[in-house]
Design an enzyme around this catalytic site. Structure first.
Site, PDB file in Angstrom:
ATOM      1  CG  ASP A 276      17.867 -48.173  24.503  1.00 16.88           C
ATOM      2  OD1 ASP A 276      17.684 -48.292  24.476  1.00 16.88           O
ATOM      3  OD2 ASP A 276      17.396 -47.603  22.937  1.00 16.88           O
TER       4      ASP A 276
ATOM      5  N   GLY B 268      13.284 -49.879  16.068  1.00 13.72           N
ATOM      6  CA  GLY B 268      14.312 -50.450  15.627  1.00 13.72           C
ATOM      7  C   GLY B 268      14.773 -49.146  15.337  1.00 13.72           C
TER       8      GLY B 268
ATOM      9  CE  LYS C 234      15.859 -41.398  21.397  1.00 16.12           C
ATOM     10  NZ  LYS C 234      15.170 -43.297  21.882  1.00 16.12           N
TER      11      LYS C 234
HETATM   12  C1  R5P Z   1      14.015 -44.461  24.109  1.00 12.07           C
HETATM   13  O1  R5P Z   1      14.745 -43.337  25.383  1.00 12.07           O
HETATM   14  C2  R5P Z   1      14.221 -46.512  25.241  1.00 12.07           C
HETATM   15  O2  R5P Z   1      15.355 -46.398  25.436  1.00 12.07           O
HETATM   16  C3  R5P Z   1      13.999 -46.922  23.070  1.00 12.07           C
HETATM   17  O3  R5P Z   1      15.807 -45.957  23.512  1.00 12.07           O
HETATM   18  C4  R5P Z   1      13.021 -46.195  22.288  1.00 12.07           C
HETATM   19  O4  R5P Z   1      12.308 -46.253  23.041  1.00 12.07           O
HETATM   20  C5  R5P Z   1      13.557 -47.575  21.346  1.00 12.07           C
HETATM   21  O5  R5P Z   1      12.520 -47.062  20.440  1.00 12.07           O
HETATM   22  P1  R5P Z   1      12.580 -47.526  18.154  1.00 12.07           P
HETATM   23  O6  R5P Z   1      12.873 -49.110  19.405  1.00 12.07           O
HETATM   24  O7  R5P Z   1      11.207 -47.208  18.180  1.00 12.07           O
HETATM   25  O8  R5P Z   1      13.691 -46.794  18.181  1.00 12.07           O
END
Ligand code: R5P
Length: 320
Positions: free
Chosen positions: A231, A237, A206
């Site tokens: 996660d 999301g 990412k």
């Molecule tokens: C970030 O690196 C965290 O581990 C989560 O992947 C992230 O915060 C999830 O956020 P969202 O659901 O807004 O993509």
């Protein structure tokens, strides 16, 4: 040396989860008095005699319909301060979801390292120890907190759930970013042991492109397998959805998501409703709201994290 039975406190907004923990410990929640003033200030005091006692305060730090994250943090810190001032031998902050844990480094010049400032606030009010669940980055958390800290993991809960339902399918665990790879590998290993078979691990990168977060390279074998994305949290999301798309592009048969913390902000409802995801599995480590009740019933499974906290508190008591 602390005397007598553990005193377990909870601010009203974390009472439901704390009651589950207290029930597992076979104790009642300790009494406290909470009051609020017209301008939003608040005052909370323990009603039990605190001198020489070991206290724990349960508070999960994500916003709900009534309180912001910052309100909840202040409410927790001030209660810990009051307990400490009343002469407790020790105070453990039991914080299933720790706010600001994602702001743990400077990405741009002059950015705040808020996770460290939060750690300093806990220290300033006399927190003896902090217990959390699946913080964003364990090393950053451990470095920020100079007091003893403990991280619990939801992995055993996810293993039990998925092994019982998907144990006979070809499985692959996927991390939606490189930061979560270790978690995914631990989950995959534990799941393989529980399923008495092989479970592969994959990850999708990412990164930011022109200010937007996008998925990059993909590593792993997905073709014909059931994918479980793991996660620490689901906020908007977006991360889960990007990973699910990558799984689909690489041939996954079915896609599940497992996340410890259901922050569910912004468009999370749309993401959960997306047909790409067969099921979203979360824990009750924080208040579950901001989700359509029908969607919740259809697509979301909540696992109970209270027994993990109760066991950890029992172990802490036994060692104190
Ligand atoms: C970030 O690196 C965290 O581990 C989560 O992947 C992230 O915060 C999830 O956020 P969202 O659901 O807004 O993509």
């Amino acid at each position: 040396m602390p005397s007598g039975q553990l005193l377990l406190f909870a601010l009203s907004e974390s009472r439901d989860f704390a009651l589950l923990v207290a029930d597992r410990l076979g104790i009642a929640l300790a009494d406290l008095e909470e009051s609020e003033f017209e301008d939003g200030e608040h005052k909370t005091r323990p009603l039990a005699e605190m001198r020489g006692r070991h206290a724990c305060v349960v508070q999960s730090l994500f916003s709900d319909a009534r309180y912001t994250v910052n309100d909840k943090l202040c409410r927790l810190l001030f209660l810990i301060g009051a307990i400490n001032d009343a002469g407790a031998a020790s105070v453990t902050a039991v914080v299933p979801y720790l706010c600001y844990a994602r702001q743990d480094r400077k990405v741009e010049p002059q950015e705040p390292v808020t996770s460290r400032y939060v750690a300093q606030l806990f220290e300033a009010v006399g927190t003896t120890r902090i217990m959390v669940m699946d913080v964003h980055d364990l090393a950053a958390f451990q470095n920020a907190f100079r007091r003893p800290s403990e991280q619990l993991e939801a992995i055993p809960l996810f293993v039990e759930y998925f092994a019982a339902r998907l144990g006979s399918e070809p499985l692959v665990v996927i991390s939606p970013d490189i930061g979560g790879t270790r978690r995914a590998m631990r989950f995959s290993k534990a799941l393989a042991t529980a399923c008495k078979g092989e479970v592969d691990t994959a990850f999708v990168e990412k990164h930011r492109a022109g200010g937007t977060i996008v998925s990059g390279s993909f590593a792993g074998v997905m073709e014909g397998r059931t994918a479980i994305i793991i996660d620490d949290l689901i906020s908007t999301g977006g991360t889960i959805l990007r990973a699910a798309r990558a799984c689909q592009e690489h041939g996954a048969r079915r896609i599940f998501a497992a996340a410890t913390h259901a922050v569910f902000a912004a468009a999370a409802n749309q993401v959960i409703a997306d047909n790409l995801l067969a099921q979203v599995v979360i824990t009750n480590a924080g208040p579950i709201h901001r989700i359509d009740p029908r969607l919740m019933e259809k697509k979301v499974t909540v696992l109970d994290a209270a027994p993990l906290f109760a066991s950890a508190l029992k172990a802490e008591q036994a060692g104190s």
